[in-house]
Scaffold this motif. Structure first.
Motif, short mmCIF file in Angstrom:
data_model
loop_
_atom_site.label_atom_id
_atom_site.label_comp_id
_atom_site.label_asym_id
_atom_site.label_seq_id
_atom_site.Cartn_x
_atom_site.Cartn_y
_atom_site.Cartn_z
N LYS A 1 13.34 1.83 3.61
CA LYS A 1 11.94 1.96 3.00
C LYS A 1 12.17 1.71 1.54
O LYS A 1 11.13 1.04 1.09
CB LYS A 1 11.39 3.36 3.25
CG LYS A 1 10.89 3.57 4.80
CD LYS A 1 10.91 4.74 5.23
CE LYS A 1 9.64 5.58 4.63
NZ LYS A 1 9.47 6.86 5.20
N LEU B 1 5.35 3.71 11.18
CA LEU B 1 5.07 2.94 9.79
C LEU B 1 4.24 1.56 10.15
O LEU B 1 3.91 0.94 9.13
CB LEU B 1 6.45 2.50 9.16
CG LEU B 1 7.18 3.70 8.82
CD1 LEU B 1 8.63 3.18 8.50
CD2 LEU B 1 6.65 4.33 7.71
N ASN C 1 5.51 -4.65 7.33
CA ASN C 1 5.42 -3.38 8.06
C ASN C 1 6.11 -3.66 9.35
O ASN C 1 6.96 -3.05 9.87
CB ASN C 1 4.30 -2.58 8.35
CG ASN C 1 3.06 -3.36 8.99
OD1 ASN C 1 3.32 -4.22 9.75
ND2 ASN C 1 1.91 -2.52 9.28
#
Length: 273
Positions: free
Chosen positions: A270, A28, A231
């Motif tokens: 997420k 990610l 992130n």
């Protein structure tokens, strides 16, 4: 010689094979960080596989780790490394044999930091292998978890700062790694016992060990507060939340989280982000 693109692809494949906890969060990250953290993780995993190997004697582990530490302290000589591990090559996994490849994936201007952290870790692991992991006190546990996990937090902090100037508290970074490692210790204590090893201080009970894990994970939450990159925050949050939920599962008497629970945890984080 393999080209950079091929090596990166192989590194990600190796990562998927070797890490249930870190593979998803690393994928990610943005491309440069993804490559850097994958390289750093695989370098540390390479030496961890030596320390953790079921069929190597402690003296052999100490020898391999201390010599690897010296090689990492300089311009890494892959031929010398392959010569060092040659007598044990049949026993060692691919991730360990290919340490030189994982280093070469790392961007040149952060490679020295990755080597330095991995070198310090290897030396610390060598020391504890020599002591046969005889952990008697909280100070021993602090020292051991610093070398095998706290250093991961420090190295990650160096990487975040290198990439975009993010400054994080190194003590909290160490606690972040330490907390994750203590959850692993709790999860694997029966297996360790079968090998005649305990990472839990002699005068502690399980409640003390849970408390130690929880205190360090709470400092891991403090570590997160300095991270503004979405992130990077996601990357750090996933292992932290998995560790907290694993503690909950262990307290309820189960051995580990199910794959569905792991996937659900990742999705929850997420979506929250």
């Amino acid at each position: 010689m393999k080209n950079e693109k091929q090596l990166h692809k192989e590194a990600m494949g190796q990562l998927k094979k070797t890490s249930r906890t870190f593979y998803i969060p690393i994928t990610l990250l943005e491309p440069t960080l993804k490559k850097t953290v994958a390289s750093a993780y695989l370098c540390m995993r390479a030496i961890d596989e030596i320390e953790d190997h079921e069929n190597l004697e402690p003296a052999t582990k100490s020898h391999l780790l201390s010599k690897t530490s010296v090689l990492l302290n300089d311009t890494f000589n892959n031929d010398a490394y392959l010569e060092l591990i040659e007598p044990y090559k049949q026993l060692l996994p691919e991730v360990t044999i290919r340490l030189g490849d994982w280093l070469s994936v790392c961007p040149a201007d952060i490679m020295e930091k990755v080597q330095e952290s991995t070198s310090i870790m290897a030396q610390g692991m060598a020391k504890w292998a020599e002591k046969n992991w005889d952990i008697q006190t909280k100070a021993d546990l602090d020292d051991y978890t610093y070398y095998v996990a706290g250093l991961v937090g420090v190295m990650l902090s160096d990487i975040w700062e290198w990439r975009d100037g993010t400054k994080t508290d190194r003590d909290y970074a160490i606690a972040y790694g330490r907390g994750l490692q203590t959850v692993n210790i709790l999860r694997n204590q029966e297996e360790d016992k079968d090998r005649g090893i305990s990472f839990i201080p002699e005068n502690w009970n399980i409640a003390d060990t849970f408390q130690y894990a929880e205190a360090n994970l709470a400092l891991g939450d403090e570590y997160m507060k300095d991270i503004t990159s979405k992130n990077v925050s996601l990357f750090c949050k996933i292992p932290l939340e998995l560790a907290k939920r694993t503690l909950h599962v262990l307290k309820s008497g189960r051995e580990k989280m199910s794959r569905d629970e792991v996937n659900q945890t990742v999705e929850d984080i997420k979506n929250y982000h």
